[in-house]
Design a protein around this motif. Structure first.
Motif, short mmCIF file in Angstrom:
data_model
loop_
_atom_site.label_atom_id
_atom_site.label_comp_id
_atom_site.label_asym_id
_atom_site.label_seq_id
_atom_site.Cartn_x
_atom_site.Cartn_y
_atom_site.Cartn_z
N GLN A 153 -2.04 -0.02 -5.77
CA GLN A 153 -0.99 0.86 -6.26
C GLN A 153 -0.27 1.59 -5.14
O GLN A 153 0.72 2.28 -5.37
CB GLN A 153 -1.58 1.90 -7.22
CG GLN A 153 -2.26 1.30 -8.44
CD GLN A 153 -1.30 0.54 -9.34
OE1 GLN A 153 -0.10 0.83 -9.36
NE2 GLN A 153 -1.82 -0.42 -10.07
N ARG A 154 -0.76 1.44 -3.90
CA ARG A 154 -0.19 2.17 -2.78
C ARG A 154 0.75 1.27 -1.98
O ARG A 154 0.42 0.14 -1.66
CB ARG A 154 -1.30 2.69 -1.86
CG ARG A 154 -2.17 3.68 -2.54
CD ARG A 154 -3.41 4.13 -1.81
NE ARG A 154 -3.67 3.57 -0.53
CZ ARG A 154 -4.91 3.21 -0.13
NH1 ARG A 154 -5.92 3.33 -0.96
NH2 ARG A 154 -5.10 2.75 1.09
N LYS A 155 1.93 1.80 -1.67
CA LYS A 155 2.90 1.05 -0.89
C LYS A 155 3.88 2.00 -0.22
O LYS A 155 4.40 2.92 -0.85
CB LYS A 155 3.67 0.07 -1.78
CG LYS A 155 4.69 -0.78 -1.02
CD LYS A 155 5.43 -1.72 -1.95
CE LYS A 155 6.47 -2.54 -1.18
NZ LYS A 155 7.22 -3.44 -2.07
N VAL A 156 4.10 1.78 1.08
CA VAL A 156 5.09 2.57 1.82
C VAL A 156 6.45 1.88 1.67
O VAL A 156 6.65 0.79 2.19
CB VAL A 156 4.72 2.70 3.31
CG1 VAL A 156 5.76 3.53 4.05
CG2 VAL A 156 3.34 3.33 3.46
N SER A 157 7.35 2.49 0.96
CA SER A 157 8.66 1.89 0.73
C SER A 157 9.49 1.88 2.01
O SER A 157 9.21 2.63 2.96
CB SER A 157 9.41 2.65 -0.36
OG SER A 157 9.71 3.97 0.08
#
Length: 267
Positions: A153-157
């Motif tokens: 669920q974690r992502k650096v846009s």
């Protein structure tokens, strides 16, 4: 539908990543089985491509409280196109003790041998269709207030990465930038990534920039000076992956200063 009773964990957590791993370990002592529902909400759902199929299962997994990862697939003969692809619960599998490496620290392992998965069949028209869905887990689900820490669920846009890179180049600490982001979006759960994710993303961006452009320009610049200046010297060292490990250069004036004074400073 939950088939076992959970006791509240009283563990104290030291970091974001440690919170989730420790919580899962404690909860799994009390929970032996979890079923997502009486019937699948995903069967026969369709997606246009692999990314959309991944997002479909990932969004569903968040609503239940577990993470996912990419599983094995089957491709058409003499082709790179898939005919079948699975996405798995992130707790699938067990640690391979034979491949265990000696570390100076202990890495928490949340894998429990869970068999939950979703399977897509890909038609000749390129449509991904859910044809199999195993909904039984052998571990606890992550509580709602901790689900933003699940790895899938974690992502650096790109927008967040650009924002952090710009402020860092202006001399602002990454920790201060993260505090600004948390305040702007309404708290850590809304940021979408942890502090370690931010540092890793910035490091990867820097490495890609060096390998793709700056290093080549640097060596080209050294070569030009070497051919036009008397006494100029340079050398560099590459890794096995052809990345720049280190470099050395000095011009004629530096050489004369060393001959006179014998002092040398290296970085």
């Amino acid at each position: 539908m939950e088939l076992a009773v959970m006791d509240n964990s009283e563990a104290l957590f030291e970091s974001n990543s440690g919170i989730l791993s420790t919580l899962m370990s404690e909860l799994n002592k009390e929970v032996s089985l979890f079923v997502e529902g009486s019937e699948s909400m995903l069967m026969m759902k369709e997606a246009k491509n692999e990314d959309e199929a991944y997002d479909l299962y990932n969004e569903y997994a968040f609503s239940k409280g577990f993470g996912i990862r990419v599983g094995k697939g089957r491709k058409r003969q003499n082709s790179e196109l898939y005919t079948m692809k699975r996405f798995l619960c992130s707790c699938e599998g067990v640690k391979d003790e034979k491949r265990k490496r000696t570390r100076s620290y202990a890495r928490l392992d949340t894998r429990t041998g869970c068999t939950a998965f979703v399977q897509f069949s890909i038609g000749k028209d390129g449509v991904w269709t859910v044809v199999n869905h195993n909904m039984i887990h052998n571990h606890a689900m992550v509580p709602l207030n901790k689900r933003h820490l699940i790895r899938s669920q974690r992502k650096v846009s790109n927008e967040a990465l650009y924002f952090m890179s710009t402020l860092k180049a202006s001399g602002v600490k990454v920790s201060d930038t993260l505090r600004v982001l948390r305040k702007e979006v309404g708290g850590s759960p809304m940021v979408g990534f942890t502090a370690s994710d931010a540092y890793n993303a910035l490091s990867r961006a820097k490495a890609n920039k060096l390998e793709g452009h700056d290093c080549h320009q640097l060596i080209k610049y050294f070569a030009q000076r070497n051919s036009s200046e008397e006494g100029f010297y340079y050398d560099f060292e590459l890794s096995e992956e052809d990345g720049l490990l280190s470099f050395f250069w000095r011009d004629g004036r530096m050489k004369r200063d060393y001959d006179y004074f014998g002092d040398f400073i290296g970085f």
